[in-house]
Design a protein around this motif. Structure first.
Motif, PDB file in Angstrom:
ATOM      1  N   UNK A   1      29.471 -57.419  37.548  1.00  0.00           N
ATOM      2  CA  UNK A   1      30.701 -57.726  36.815  1.00  0.00           C
ATOM      3  C   UNK A   1      30.637 -57.130  35.419  1.00  0.00           C
ATOM      4  N   UNK A   2      31.793 -57.121  34.764  1.00  0.00           N
ATOM      5  CA  UNK A   2      31.899 -56.639  33.392  1.00  0.00           C
ATOM      6  C   UNK A   2      32.168 -57.790  32.435  1.00  0.00           C
ATOM      7  N   UNK A   3      33.171 -58.624  32.729  1.00  0.00           N
ATOM      8  CA  UNK A   3      33.627 -59.629  31.791  1.00  0.00           C
ATOM      9  C   UNK A   3      33.269 -61.047  32.169  1.00  0.00           C
ATOM     10  N   UNK A   4      33.934 -61.981  31.496  1.00  0.00           N
ATOM     11  CA  UNK A   4      33.690 -63.412  31.670  1.00  0.00           C
ATOM     12  C   UNK A   4      33.916 -63.816  33.126  1.00  0.00           C
ATOM     13  N   UNK A   5      33.017 -64.643  33.649  1.00  0.00           N
ATOM     14  CA  UNK A   5      33.058 -65.008  35.061  1.00  0.00           C
ATOM     15  C   UNK A   5      33.615 -66.409  35.320  1.00  0.00           C
TER      16      UNK A   5
ATOM     17  N   UNK B   1      25.850 -53.714  33.993  1.00  0.00           N
ATOM     18  CA  UNK B   1      25.548 -52.337  33.613  1.00  0.00           C
ATOM     19  C   UNK B   1      26.857 -51.633  33.277  1.00  0.00           C
ATOM     20  N   UNK B   2      27.807 -52.403  32.718  1.00  0.00           N
ATOM     21  CA  UNK B   2      29.134 -51.858  32.498  1.00  0.00           C
ATOM     22  C   UNK B   2      29.796 -51.540  33.821  1.00  0.00           C
ATOM     23  N   UNK B   3      30.667 -50.555  33.806  1.00  0.00           N
ATOM     24  CA  UNK B   3      31.422 -50.205  35.014  1.00  0.00           C
ATOM     25  C   UNK B   3      30.555 -49.587  36.102  1.00  0.00           C
TER      26      UNK B   3
ATOM     27  N   UNK C   1      25.000 -49.331  40.728  1.00  0.00           N
ATOM     28  CA  UNK C   1      23.635 -49.668  40.369  1.00  0.00           C
ATOM     29  C   UNK C   1      23.097 -50.809  41.220  1.00  0.00           C
ATOM     30  N   UNK C   2      23.954 -51.797  41.487  1.00  0.00           N
ATOM     31  CA  UNK C   2      23.568 -52.906  42.343  1.00  0.00           C
ATOM     32  C   UNK C   2      23.280 -52.464  43.765  1.00  0.00           C
TER      33      UNK C   2
ATOM     34  N   UNK D   1      28.723 -47.920  30.119  1.00  0.00           N
ATOM     35  CA  UNK D   1      28.282 -47.848  28.733  1.00  0.00           C
ATOM     36  C   UNK D   1      26.831 -48.255  28.615  1.00  0.00           C
ATOM     37  N   UNK D   2      26.142 -47.534  27.747  1.00  0.00           N
ATOM     38  CA  UNK D   2      24.734 -47.875  27.581  1.00  0.00           C
ATOM     39  C   UNK D   2      23.796 -46.700  27.367  1.00  0.00           C
TER      40      UNK D   2
END
Length: 348
Positions: free
Chosen positions: A82-86, A113-115, A120-121, A328-329
């Motif tokens: 995810x990116x934001x609040x869950x 890991x951002x978008x 990545x997962x 991002x990162x």
């Protein structure tokens, strides 16, 4: 990494029913005609009350599991991105998704890991399966809902339009409708300050209650007189090119062999200059123009695109799908997928 026995056995997606158009956002004062012309989005999906990221990820996950035909006790790992609040602070959304999908006693992990986190997962889940030969199935999910006052989907980014939804894939080391030929990830943490710059660390989330302006740190960083903007652009472009080059090389194919190219639902200018012109990709091979009615859905754009390709674009056995994301990162991941057959749920 080259994979010889890694398959996609199921795909699941979920998009909320509510659609908010660009013109509606402009009328409400949350978007501008200038941004519309520059970014070329048409609409976004808006989650209903209670449709948090994990809730939508679980819906997509149940669909992916059902389509895979695998039983719940065959799953050895769940990875949620995810990116934001869950929906809650200091809790475990991955375990919630697991409880709502496969249950059991497999470990559940989160990837932020951002978008890039969904791809990545997938790579982490695949590595887990191959590190433990007695396991053979993994569920990878992603889900986000971007809500005011924390994030304004139309105004927190200068270029992106954030949309709500979820996606999931079932990975198997035994069989599936598609085979993952290769995956390659590449990181460049020297670009991490683009998302931080001189911002002070806070003691709690959302400390001042003001809607996030996610481009501000990047703009502040780039206005620093000691920063070489050309070098930053070169590094970002280089990450895209290198990840794609390595994934293609490890899959033992060329870019011209690829029938479909799936990527994040970026703004028009970024997609054209940062992907198509940079890589030499034919836009007709993408799902980009279809996705303009959806927006950027957290980590799962490429899974939405894959599901669309399977349902509407008539892929054939032997077709190659190149998937590429960045977070991002900075981290980039690219994967080459080979279609083996039309899955039963996509057959007319």
């Amino acid at each position: 990494m080259r994979w010889d026995n890694l398959y996609i056995a199921g795909v699941g997606t979920y998009l909320p029913d509510q659609v908010e158009t660009v013109d509606e956002a402009i009328a409400a004062g949350r978007y501008t005609e200038q941004k519309k012309a520059m970014n070329d989005y048409r609409a976004a999906r808006v989650a209903a009350p209670g449709e948090t990221g994990p809730v939508m990820a679980a819906i997509a996950g149940r669909e992916a599991v059902a389509r895979s035909g695998l039983s719940h006790d065959e799953f050895a790992i769940l990875v949620h991105s995810y990116v934001g609040h869950q929906g809650l602070d200091l809790w475990t959304p991955a375990s919630f998704v697991q409880q709502q999908t496969i249950g059991g006693s497999a470990p559940a992990f989160e990837v932020r890991q951002g978008c890039n986190a969904f791809l990545g997962g997938m790579e982490l889940a695949a590595s887990y399966l191959h590190a433990q030969p007695d396991t053979h199935a993994a569920l990878v999910t992603g889900g986000d809902a971007f809500q005011l006052p924390f994030i304004d989907r139309w105004n927190s980014h200068e270029q992106n339009v954030d949309s709500d939804g979820g996606g999931a894939v079932v990975l198997s080391t035994r069989s599936g409708f598609a085979r993952i030929r290769s995956m390659f990830s590449y990181g460049d943490p020297s670009l991490e300050p683009l998302g931080r710059c001189r911002a002070e660390f806070s003691t709690a989330p959302f400390p001042d209650g003001k809607t996030l302006q996610l481009d501000r740190s990047m703009q502040d960083y780039m206005h620093n007189k000691d920063i070489d903007l050309d070098e930053i652009v070169e590094r970002i472009s280089g990450g895209v090119q290198y990840s794609v080059k390595r994934a293609l090389h490890e899959a033992e194919i060329e870019l011209g062999d690829v029938r479909f190219f799936l990527h994040q639902q970026l703004a028009e200018t970024i997609a054209v200059h940062g992907l198509y012109n940079l890589l030499g990709v034919d836009r007709a091979k993408t799902t980009y123009d279809w996705g303009k009615d959806i927006g950027m859905v957290g980590t799962v754009d490429v899974i939405l695109g894959l599901d669309h390709v399977l349902a509407e674009r008539q892929p054939k056995p032997g077709d190659f799908v190149l998937v590429q994301c960045a977070g991002g990162g900075y981290v980039w991941t690219a994967a080459v997928i080979e279609i083996l057959e039309t899955p039963h749920w996509a057959r007319s």
